[in-house]
Design an enzyme around this catalytic site. Structure first.
Site, PDB file in Angstrom:
ATOM      1  N   SER A 101       0.837  -1.213   0.000  1.00 28.55           N
ATOM      2  CA  SER A 101       0.000   0.000   0.000  1.00 28.55           C
ATOM      3  C   SER A 101       0.869   1.260   0.000  1.00 28.55           C
ATOM      4  O   SER A 101       0.587   2.226  -0.713  1.00 28.55           O
ATOM      5  CB  SER A 101      -0.889   0.028   1.249  1.00 28.55           C
ATOM      6  OG  SER A 101      -1.905  -0.922   1.136  1.00 28.55           O
ATOM      7  N   ASP A 137      -7.276  -7.642   4.417  1.00 29.64           N
ATOM      8  CA  ASP A 137      -6.562  -8.552   3.513  1.00 29.64           C
ATOM      9  C   ASP A 137      -6.097  -9.822   4.221  1.00 29.64           C
ATOM     10  O   ASP A 137      -5.610 -10.750   3.571  1.00 29.64           O
ATOM     11  CB  ASP A 137      -5.357  -7.830   2.891  1.00 29.64           C
ATOM     12  CG  ASP A 137      -5.807  -6.701   1.965  1.00 29.64           C
ATOM     13  OD1 ASP A 137      -6.929  -6.780   1.426  1.00 29.64           O
ATOM     14  OD2 ASP A 137      -5.038  -5.736   1.792  1.00 29.64           O
TER      15      ASP A 137
END
Ligand code: S3P
Length: 419
Positions: free
Chosen positions: A14, A304
């Site tokens: 990210s 996730d």
């Protein structure tokens, strides 16, 4: 059979995406140490280069030059986002306020993922955005953007980030309100690069402006990659696994809190706090795990990690409930369907009831003739850990997807697994 040893996961995916994509809007240059080498981040890097970005490989990292929002405007320029939802959604926000027209496309999985949630606020700000039945390819024509006071329709860091990145090129300040806290890497990097984000509860406010890159950025390791081996240690007897230098943001490490309350021995050692908290994490097996309930407020901090936590739950005593995890339906695959079908095939008791995922444990896992990850990288890695736990070998269809987020997964698996 245990998982034992120390490993260093790839750089956080990210943060890596944001460093690259936000370089399009920032001025200066930056040496990034520890950038993720995964395929998703490569998609962002390819697009940065297509738009004129220049990279130089140096001994200790990759140098990027900021474009300060100035690149030759594209004329229906095709930008391939591969499998990466973060690339396409953040890019929509970046392109919304710049001149030119662009077509953002991706692979088959990305073409099934919803883009209207991002297109809608960007249109309201003044960009022309078209989707195909709400999905990619996305056509975007940037324009002069106005302020927005936007309430996110989902707890999604990608959606929040797209609106914040568009605001940087807008004519006035904007505010984004989240239903609950999600990862804040965009906000942190905006502040780190000279912008000024302000918070009031769940409301985030930002004024437009050009960012100025810092000289260097050390990207910590990805907790979402580390999670596979750290979690494996929690439910395989005799295990002890340490992940070095991983991102320790509270907004990303919900899985550690869950494993801790399920009974694993979790030790943290914070080694730095800026630009993002980072340090080492050790998980030791400490007896059978106990079931738990994961609330919807916790979900964004472990979104996730639900596939590997669901596997952990199959080994825990009692009923584990993941509440309101419907966002999983729109990940790389419908992860609610794919996790439950594949773990059921291994003998687990796992069902979807409404939007909840319910796992009854403990179960002894076994291997069917074959497993199918449907090309979902996180499911493929979960199934690889499940097979080790079952002491079985079976072909996992679609496991070529693993380098999408974690190219070193198979070598780390070979290193940490003790027969
Ligand atoms: C990400 C946010 C999450 C996460 C994804 C990466 C990000 O998606 O699942 O893997 O980098 O902002 P959503 O924002 O859609 O929840």
């Amino acid at each position: 059979m245990p998982f034992i040893g120390t490993f260093v996961p790839p750089g956080d995916k990210s943060i890596s995406h944001r460093l690259i994509l936000m370089s399009l809007l920032a001025q200066g240059q930056i040496l990034i140490k520890g950038l993720s080498n995964c395929q998703d981040v490569q998609s962002s890097l390819d697009i940065y280069r297509t738009l004129g970005g220049v990279t130089e490989l140096e001994a200790d990292g990759l140098r990027l030059r900021g474009l300060g929002g100035q690149w030759p405007p594209g004329q229906d320029l095709m930008l391939q986002c591969g499998n990466s939802g973060t690339t396409i959604r953040l890019l929509m926000g970046i392109l919304a306020g710049r001149p030119g027209s662009y077509v953002l496309d991706g692979d088959e999985q990305l073409r099934r993922r919803p883009m209207e949630r991002v297109a809608d606020p960007l249109r309201r700000m003044g960009a022309e955005v078209k989707t195909v039945n709400g999905k990619p390819p996305v056509t975007i024509k940037g324009g002069e953007l106005k302020s927005i006071d936007y309430t996110c329709v989902a707890a999604s860091a990608q959606l929040k980030s797209a609106v914040l990145l568009a605001t940087l090129s807008a004519k006035g300040p904007s505010a984004v309100t989240e239903p609950c806290l999600t990862r804040d890497h965009t906000e942190r990097l905006i502040n780190f690069w000279g912008g000024s984000i302000s918070h009031s509860g769940l409301k985030i406010s930002l004024s437009p402006g050009i960012l100025k890159m810092t000289n260097t950025f050390e990207c910590p390791g990805d907790p979402s990659s580390a999670a596979f081996f750290l979690s494996a240690a929690a439910f395989n007897e005799g295990s002890s696994v340490t992940a070095e230098n991983i991102l320790m943001s509270q907004l990303r490490t919900g899985f550690l809190r869950v494993l801790d309350r399920m009974g694993a021995k979790v030790s943290l050692s914070l080694s730095s706090d800026t630009p993002e908290p980072a340090g080492g994490v050790k998980i030791e097996y400490d007896g059978p795990l106990m079931a738990t309930e994961i609330t919807s407020e916790e979900t964004p901090s472990l979104i996730d990690e639900i596939p590997i936590l669901a596997l952990a739950a199959t080994q825990a005593v009692g009923r584990t409930i993941f509440r309101q995890v419907d966002e999983l339906r729109i990940k790389e695959t419908d992860r609610l369907a794919s996790i439950s079908s594949q773990l059921t095939a291994m003998g687990a008791k796992i069902v979807v009831e409404g939007d909840d995922l319910i796992v009854d444990g403990p179960t002894v896992l076994k291997a069917p003739n074959q497993l199918d990850s449907s090309g979902d990288h996180r499911l493929a890695m979960t199934l690889a850990i499940a097979l080790k736990t079952a002491k079985a070998e079976t072909k996992i269809l679609g496991d070529k997807s693993i380098p999408i987020s974690y190219p070193e997964f198979n070598s780390h698996l070979a290193q940490l697994w003790r027969d």
